[in-house]
Structure formats: structure tokens, C-alpha cells
Design a protein around this motif. Sequence first.
Motif, PDB file in Angstrom:
ATOM      1  N   MET A  60       0.876  -1.173   0.000  1.00  0.00           N
ATOM      2  CA  MET A  60       0.000   0.000   0.000  1.00  0.00           C
ATOM      3  C   MET A  60       0.911   1.220   0.000  1.00  0.00           C
ATOM      4  N   ILE A  61       0.987   1.903  -1.141  1.00  0.00           N
ATOM      5  CA  ILE A  61       2.049   2.877  -1.380  1.00  0.00           C
ATOM      6  C   ILE A  61       1.482   4.272  -1.579  1.00  0.00           C
ATOM      7  N   GLN A  62       1.999   5.239  -0.813  1.00  0.00           N
ATOM      8  CA  GLN A  62       1.618   6.646  -0.962  1.00  0.00           C
ATOM      9  C   GLN A  62       2.062   7.158  -2.322  1.00  0.00           C
ATOM     10  N   VAL A  63       1.116   7.699  -3.105  1.00  0.00           N
ATOM     11  CA  VAL A  63       1.441   8.207  -4.445  1.00  0.00           C
ATOM     12  C   VAL A  63       0.813   9.572  -4.721  1.00  0.00           C
ATOM     13  N   GLY A  64       0.187  10.193  -3.739  1.00  0.00           N
ATOM     14  CA  GLY A  64      -0.476  11.477  -3.950  1.00  0.00           C
ATOM     15  C   GLY A  64       0.075  12.547  -3.039  1.00  0.00           C
ATOM     16  N   ALA A  65      -0.330  13.807  -3.274  1.00  0.00           N
ATOM     17  CA  ALA A  65       0.081  14.979  -2.488  1.00  0.00           C
ATOM     18  C   ALA A  65       1.572  15.263  -2.639  1.00  0.00           C
ATOM     19  N   HIS A  85       4.716 -14.768  -5.250  1.00  0.00           N
ATOM     20  CA  HIS A  85       4.802 -13.327  -5.429  1.00  0.00           C
ATOM     21  C   HIS A  85       6.242 -12.862  -5.341  1.00  0.00           C
ATOM     22  N   GLY A  86       6.673 -12.139  -6.324  1.00  0.00           N
ATOM     23  CA  GLY A  86       7.893 -11.358  -6.282  1.00  0.00           C
ATOM     24  C   GLY A  86       7.527  -9.989  -6.786  1.00  0.00           C
ATOM     25  N   ALA A  87       8.467  -9.319  -7.427  1.00  0.00           N
ATOM     26  CA  ALA A  87       8.175  -7.982  -7.932  1.00  0.00           C
ATOM     27  C   ALA A  87       7.034  -7.999  -8.937  1.00  0.00           C
ATOM     28  N   GLN A  88       6.903  -9.073  -9.714  1.00  0.00           N
ATOM     29  CA  GLN A  88       5.856  -9.139 -10.729  1.00  0.00           C
ATOM     30  C   GLN A  88       4.531  -9.648 -10.164  1.00  0.00           C
ATOM     31  N   GLY A  89       4.557 -10.439  -9.114  1.00  0.00           N
ATOM     32  CA  GLY A  89       3.334 -11.026  -8.595  1.00  0.00           C
ATOM     33  C   GLY A  89       2.655 -10.222  -7.520  1.00  0.00           C
ATOM     34  N   SER A  90       3.400  -9.425  -6.780  1.00  0.00           N
ATOM     35  CA  SER A  90       2.836  -8.609  -5.711  1.00  0.00           C
ATOM     36  C   SER A  90       1.909  -7.546  -6.286  1.00  0.00           C
ATOM     37  N   VAL A  91       0.875  -7.195  -5.532  1.00  0.00           N
ATOM     38  CA  VAL A  91      -0.092  -6.183  -5.964  1.00  0.00           C
ATOM     39  C   VAL A  91       0.227  -4.852  -5.301  1.00  0.00           C
ATOM     40  N   LEU A  92       0.209  -3.794  -6.085  1.00  0.00           N
ATOM     41  CA  LEU A  92       0.430  -2.436  -5.589  1.00  0.00           C
ATOM     42  C   LEU A  92      -0.919  -1.722  -5.500  1.00  0.00           C
ATOM     43  N   LEU A  93      -1.257  -1.250  -4.304  1.00  0.00           N
ATOM     44  CA  LEU A  93      -2.449  -0.427  -4.083  1.00  0.00           C
ATOM     45  C   LEU A  93      -2.004   1.016  -3.863  1.00  0.00           C
ATOM     46  N   PRO A  94      -2.278   1.932  -4.797  1.00  0.00           N
ATOM     47  CA  PRO A  94      -1.929   3.341  -4.570  1.00  0.00           C
ATOM     48  C   PRO A  94      -2.837   3.950  -3.505  1.00  0.00           C
ATOM     49  N   ILE A  95      -2.245   4.629  -2.534  1.00  0.00           N
ATOM     50  CA  ILE A  95      -3.010   5.278  -1.470  1.00  0.00           C
ATOM     51  C   ILE A  95      -2.595   6.748  -1.373  1.00  0.00           C
ATOM     52  N   HIS A  96      -3.286   7.479  -0.478  1.00  0.00           N
ATOM     53  CA  HIS A  96      -2.986   8.888  -0.202  1.00  0.00           C
ATOM     54  C   HIS A  96      -3.372   9.776  -1.380  1.00  0.00           C
ATOM     55  N   TRP A  97      -4.547   9.512  -1.944  1.00  0.00           N
ATOM     56  CA  TRP A  97      -5.064  10.340  -3.026  1.00  0.00           C
ATOM     57  C   TRP A  97      -6.588  10.224  -3.015  1.00  0.00           C
ATOM     58  N   GLY A  98      -7.270  11.177  -3.649  1.00  0.00           N
ATOM     59  CA  GLY A  98      -8.693  11.059  -3.915  1.00  0.00           C
ATOM     60  C   GLY A  98      -9.636  11.371  -2.768  1.00  0.00           C
ATOM     61  N   THR A  99      -9.111  11.740  -1.593  1.00  0.00           N
ATOM     62  CA  THR A  99      -9.993  12.037  -0.458  1.00  0.00           C
ATOM     63  C   THR A  99      -9.829  13.467   0.039  1.00  0.00           C
ATOM     64  N   PHE A 100      -8.587  13.958   0.103  1.00  0.00           N
ATOM     65  CA  PHE A 100      -8.308  15.328   0.541  1.00  0.00           C
ATOM     66  C   PHE A 100      -7.424  16.026  -0.496  1.00  0.00           C
ATOM     67  N   ASN A 101      -7.636  17.326  -0.681  1.00  0.00           N
ATOM     68  CA  ASN A 101      -6.773  18.145  -1.535  1.00  0.00           C
ATOM     69  C   ASN A 101      -5.594  18.644  -0.707  1.00  0.00           C
ATOM     70  N   LEU A 102      -4.418  18.089  -0.926  1.00  0.00           N
ATOM     71  CA  LEU A 102      -3.259  18.444  -0.119  1.00  0.00           C
ATOM     72  C   LEU A 102      -2.081  18.925  -0.959  1.00  0.00           C
ATOM     73  N   ALA A 103      -2.260  19.039  -2.264  1.00  0.00           N
ATOM     74  CA  ALA A 103      -1.191  19.478  -3.169  1.00  0.00           C
ATOM     75  C   ALA A 103      -1.833  20.098  -4.402  1.00  0.00           C
ATOM     76  N   PRO A 104      -1.048  20.815  -5.215  1.00  0.00           N
ATOM     77  CA  PRO A 104      -1.644  21.508  -6.359  1.00  0.00           C
ATOM     78  C   PRO A 104      -1.904  20.645  -7.584  1.00  0.00           C
TER      79      PRO A 104
END
Length: 389
Positions: free
Chosen positions: A265-270, A301-320
Motif C-alpha cells: 500500500m504505497i503513498q502516491v499522492g500529495a 509473489h515477487g516484484a511481478q506477482g505482488s499487488v500495488l495499491l496506490p493510497i494517499h489520493w482522492g480524499t483530501f486536496n493536499l497538493a496543487p
Amino acid sequence: MTAARLRPLSFGAEPKGARLRRIEASPHYSPDTGEFRNPAGPARAAQPAHSRAELARAMLTGRDRRPTGPLPLARPSAALRGTPPLTGLRISWLGHSTVLAEIDGRRVLFDPVWGERCSPFGFAGPRRLHRPPVRLTALEPIDAVVISHDHYDHLDLPTVRRLAALGTLFVVPLGVGAHLERWGVPQSLCRELDWHESTEVSGLTLTATPARHFCGRGLRNRQRTLWASWVVEGPEHRVFHSGDTGYFPGFAEVGAVHGPFDVTMIQVGAYSELWPDIHMTPEEGLRAHLDLNGTGERNGHGAQGSVLLPIHWGTFNLAPHPWAEPPERMLAAAEPAGVRTAIPCPGGEFEPDGERPLPVDPWWRGLTRYAGATGAPRTRQRPPVAVHD
């Protein structure tokens, strides 16, 4: 009147006594500066192309910083029914960095925020772009609540007090317990960890791992509460939650010790050029995911099998940046790298190795004028995964 009484309740409390002595003894704390240190040295001073005044104008008037209509919400129906995941692991994204992980028979809730604003004040500050997709009490039972750090969009006073009334166990970075204690969480229900420390909860091992960020809730913040990413390991599955962080080489070290992971679960926003070292861009988030999973393999699961969930976006406006830019940039980066992604709408749930496809349909595209949202349909990724959107 004492300074503590003058301090607003939402600001929390400064560590003192035995807690402060433990902080001062941490190898990650600098006695010279009286602050926790970031890995890879202090954050670089950014040299943005725009002044802070221009940034403020962008935050107020920037294009496409809000959806053009209501966001679709899902109900994590299987989680609410208490139906165990068939594969032993189910993830529900509840907006921003709030994630429910049902892992090997236990339920862990990361960074729960049910408040209307991520602010010390109820009348000002960033307001939600969507309502919470589910009532907080509907998620019971919760075996542990994990907090990444003490910023308002991750540590929410009204949510903490509601969870405290339910007798919920909190697992937090070192020093954050001072806030919880002031808000009514007894010491017996709060476990504070330094980086690389672990605690056992109902058969799960929870480990605080490094992150590159900062802390603070008051007007004058001494960096004396730690920030962390988290590893949760059960008998059969492992997940990683980044909290807030800039990219740094330590992700590969975490992966070498604890990975590979079934889900990250990886922070990708703000993100912004004004703070390049404390929030990752989507491309940096993808790189972190690859570092965390390395060349090893577990549960297929390795780098190709693991699932990435993007988080830290879509709920609050914290960046331009445009509100829907993070998922678009993530899809554009992940697809050629062959990385499996899951991008449900708030409330959506999935099992990384279930029988139904991962949620990757671009549900946000009808709600944005962002030029990067092409409107082209996306093919679903295999292996299929259960989702109730």
C-alpha cells in the motif's frame, strides 16, 4: 493556566517522562538537534520553479483539483458480513491512507480517518471529497489499529476517540502514544515502536520500518514523535503500508528483511516540487514497490506477482496537482513494468489471488478534465481477484 491546558486538544500532547527518555535513547534521535532523524540524511531544501505565494494560488485556483461530480463509493460487503477471505487475504481501500487488511484470520486497520476535515479545527482546513464509504463501527472486530505518524490526515482525533471507546488496540510509532493518552487511550491499549521493533498481535507480527517524512500537530513542532512505514506478517501472508514518505534506498533494505509482499500500500499522492523528499510521486511509488519485492518470491509473489495499491489520493486536496493525476500516472508507469495494480473506488475490496479480476477500471475518468485521463478503456489484470464495487 499551564501550557498543557492552553494547548488545544486536537494538538495532542508532547512526550514527557519515561516516554521522552525512551525517545532520547533511540538510535534514530539526535541529542544535538532534539529531533528524530530521517534516513538518508535531512530532507533537501527544494528549489521550486514557483514561489510559495504562487503555490498558495495554485492550491486555491489550480485546475481540476476537485472531482466534477460525486465520487462513486463501494461497500466492502464481504468485510462487513464478516465473511473470511477465501485466500486468507483481503484488502479494502476506504479512502486516502485508510486501509482495512484482513490477513490470516485477523483484521488490521491502517491510518483510520473518519473526520470531515484533516485539520485541528472543525471549521477550516482540507475537507473530504467523499464521505466515508462505511461506518467505523461496522468494521468491528478490529484486532489492531496501526498509525503511521501524527499528521491530521493520518491521526484523526474524533476517530481515535470512537475507537478508544470500543477498547481497540493501537500500534503506533514512538512518541505518538502521548497524543493517544491525552485523548483517552489507556497505556494498556497502546504499543509504541521504534524503527525495526516488532510486536505480536493475535498471531500477527507488526514491525515499524523506516520512512522519510516528518511529524507535528501544533504551531511549533519539535520532531519528537516518530513516523514509520509498517510490515504486517501473518502465518501465510505479508503486507506493507508506506505511510507518508519520500523515496529513499531503505525500501530495498526493508524488502530484503521482510519481503516480498503479497500487497504493498504505497503513498502516491500529495507530491510537489516544494517537498520532493517527503511525498513520493507515482513513479517513485512504483520504484519503491519494486525495491520492496526485490528478486525474491513467496506465495508465488515477487516484484511481478505482488499487488500495488496506490493510497494517499482522492480524499483530501493536499497538493496543487489534479486530483485524478496519481492513478493515471501510476497506471502509465506500472503497465510497462508488468506490475499488478489495484485501484478500487473508495470502499472497494479485493483479494490479490482471488477468483475475480483486480479492480483497475478507471472509474475516476468521468469525473475529471485532467488531460492525462485519456478515457481509453483498461484491460483487467490477471490473476483474477475478488472485488465488490
